[in-house]
Scaffold this motif. Structure first.
Motif, mmCIF file in Angstrom:
data_model
loop_
_atom_site.group_PDB
_atom_site.id
_atom_site.type_symbol
_atom_site.label_atom_id
_atom_site.label_comp_id
_atom_site.label_asym_id
_atom_site.label_seq_id
_atom_site.Cartn_x
_atom_site.Cartn_y
_atom_site.Cartn_z
ATOM 1 N N VAL A 85 84.603 38.111 57.482
ATOM 2 C CA VAL A 85 85.000 36.704 57.482
ATOM 3 C C VAL A 85 86.431 36.610 56.956
ATOM 4 C CG1 VAL A 85 84.508 34.403 56.563
ATOM 5 C CG2 VAL A 85 82.621 35.961 57.104
ATOM 6 N N GLN A 86 87.260 35.842 57.654
ATOM 7 C CA GLN A 86 88.655 35.655 57.247
ATOM 8 C C GLN A 86 88.925 34.172 57.048
ATOM 9 O OE1 GLN A 86 90.973 38.222 56.859
ATOM 10 N NE2 GLN A 86 92.475 36.766 56.096
ATOM 11 N N VAL A 87 89.592 33.829 55.950
ATOM 12 C CA VAL A 87 89.971 32.439 55.683
ATOM 13 C C VAL A 87 91.496 32.334 55.699
ATOM 14 C CG1 VAL A 87 89.803 30.490 54.100
ATOM 15 C CG2 VAL A 87 87.913 32.131 54.257
ATOM 16 N N LEU A 88 92.025 31.435 56.527
ATOM 17 C CA LEU A 88 93.463 31.161 56.600
ATOM 18 C C LEU A 88 93.694 29.747 56.089
ATOM 19 C CD1 LEU A 88 94.231 32.602 60.171
ATOM 20 C CD2 LEU A 88 94.320 33.783 57.969
ATOM 21 N N ILE A 89 94.471 29.618 55.008
ATOM 22 C CA ILE A 89 94.661 28.319 54.354
ATOM 23 C C ILE A 89 96.123 27.893 54.448
ATOM 24 C CG2 ILE A 89 94.402 27.017 52.215
ATOM 25 C CD1 ILE A 89 92.378 29.053 51.285
ATOM 26 N N LEU A 126 85.089 39.638 52.993
ATOM 27 C CA LEU A 126 85.923 38.442 53.005
ATOM 28 C C LEU A 126 87.391 38.800 52.881
ATOM 29 C CD1 LEU A 126 86.186 35.307 52.870
ATOM 30 C CD2 LEU A 126 86.044 35.533 50.384
ATOM 31 N N GLY A 127 88.213 38.215 53.763
ATOM 32 C CA GLY A 127 89.659 38.293 53.655
ATOM 33 C C GLY A 127 90.212 36.890 53.502
ATOM 34 N N LEU A 128 91.345 36.748 52.822
ATOM 35 C CA LEU A 128 91.904 35.416 52.568
ATOM 36 C C LEU A 128 93.425 35.498 52.567
ATOM 37 C CD1 LEU A 128 90.637 32.927 49.879
ATOM 38 C CD2 LEU A 128 93.070 33.272 50.228
ATOM 39 N N VAL A 129 94.058 34.610 53.316
ATOM 40 C CA VAL A 129 95.519 34.489 53.307
ATOM 41 C C VAL A 129 95.849 33.005 53.213
ATOM 42 C CG1 VAL A 129 97.660 34.820 54.580
ATOM 43 C CG2 VAL A 129 95.911 36.591 54.647
#
Length: 288
Positions: A85-89, A126-129
Motif C-alpha cells: 500500500v502506498q500513500v501519496l499526500i 506501507l509506503g508514504l510520500v
C-alpha cells in the motif's frame, strides 16, 4: 476481492478503516488478500490433473475414482497473500485552508493514520510520500516506522506549489501492482492530475479529495478579501450575485473535471467536503 469487515478500534472507540483489493495479489508473503498463486492452504480453487501439480498430499480420491479413464486429481488452494500500500499526500500551501472541520492536510494525516493501522491489521507493507514541489516526508516500505513519519508530518506547515514530489514518487513505484491512495485538495490543473494518473496506470488508485463546503457558500452580497495561499496574492472583492454564480460555476466545473478524469482511468474519486468520515471511506473502498 478480499473480504474486510467494519470493526471497532477499542483504543480510540472509533470505526477502524477497512479496504479490499480488486485484483489477486502476486506475492511470496502470506497475508489477508486473495492471491494469484496456489498454496498449501486457503480457499479451494479447483481440481487439476496430478501431472500438473504432483503433490500426493492434495490428492482428491473421490474425484479420481469418478474419472472413467483412471486419472488422478489433486486439489489446488488459493494462497492468501500480503499486498503493498502506498500513500501519496499533497502538502502544498492550499491544503492549509480550514473552514472549520479541519484543513485538507490535517484530514489527510488523520486518514493516513487509519490506513497505517489497517495495513498493520492485514499484514501488508506501507509506503508514504508527502510533499509538493519536493518530498518533505517519506517512508519507504519496511524501513522506517510509519507512526514516526506521520508524527513528523503533523509538524510540517503546508507550503509550496504543485505536486512534483508525488509525480516523482509515482514514477518510481515500478509495475508491481499496489493499492495507492492519493490524498489532496486537487486544487491544481486537471492536466497535472492526468499526468499523475497516467504514471500510476499499473496500480489500483484511490483518489481522495478533501474539499470544503465553504467554497460553495459565498454570500450574495458583501466585501471579501480573497487570498491565494500558494502565491500569496490577495485581492479585495465585492461579492455580488453575478460573481457568486461564476465562482460556483468554476468550482463545479473543476470538481467535475477532476471526477471525470478519475472515472476515465477507472479510479472513482472519493469526495470528502467536510469532516473525515472513516465509515464512508471504508464503504467506498469495499464497494468500488
Amino acid at each position: 476481492m478480499s473480504a474486510a469487515a467494519r470493526t471497532a478500534d477499542p483504543a480510540t472507540d472509533q470505526t477502524a478503516l477497512a479496504y479490499a483489493l480488486r485484483w489477486r495479489v502476486r506475492s511470496l508473503r502470506p497475508g489477508a488478500h486473495r492471491g494469484a498463486d496456489t498454496g498449501p492452504t486457503g480457499a479451494f480453487r479447483r481440481l487439476v490433473p496430478f501431472e500438473r501439480s504432483p503433490d500426493a498430499r492434495r490428492l482428491d480420491l473421490r474425484a479420481s475414482l469418478r474419472d472413467p479413464f483412471g486419472g488422478l486429481y489433486v486439489r489446488q488452494f488459493e494462497q492468501r497473500s500480503a499486498a503493498s500500500v502506498q500513500v501519496l499526500i499533497d502538502t502544498s500551501a492550499s491544503t492549509a485552508f480550514d473552514a472549520g472541520h479541519g484543513s485538507a492536510l490535517s484530514r489527510a494525516i488523520a486518514l493516513t493514520r487509519q490506513i497505517a493501522a489497517a495495513v498493520r491489521t492485514y499484514g501488508d507493507a506501507l509506503g508514504l510520500v508527502a510533499g509538493a514541489a519536493s518530498a518533505r516526508a517519506e517512508r519507504p516500505p519496511l524501513r522506517e516506522s510509519a507512526d514516526a513519519v506521520i508524527e513528523a508530518l503533523q509538524r510540517l506547515a503546508p507550503q509550496g506549489r504543485g505536486i512534483d514530489a508525488l509525480l516523482d514518487a509515482a514514477r518510481t513505484l515500478g509495475t508491481r501492482r499496489r493499492l495507492v491512495f492519493v490524498l489532496s485538495d486537487f486544487a491544481f490543473a486537471p492536466a497535472t492530475l492526468a499526468t499523475l494518473l497516467e504514471a500510476l496506470a499499473a496500480h489500483d488508485v484511490v483518489p481522495v479529495r478533501f474539499g470544503h463546503e465553504a467554497w460553495t457558500q459565498l454570500p450574495r452580497y458583501g466585501l471579501a478579501e480573497l487570498a491565494d495561499l500558494e502565491t500569496g496574492r490577495r485581492r479585495l472583492v465585492w461579492i455580488r450575485p453575478g460573481l457568486r454564480a461564476r465562482w460556483h460555476a468554476a468550482e463545479a466545473a473543476h470538481r467535475e473535471a477532476v471526477a471525470a478524469l478519475c472515472r476515465r482511468h477507472g479510479q472513482p474519486l472519493l469526495d470528502l467536503p467536510s469532516a473525515l468520515d472513516v465509515e464512508a471511506v471504508s464503504r467506498h473502498l469495499l464497494e468500488r
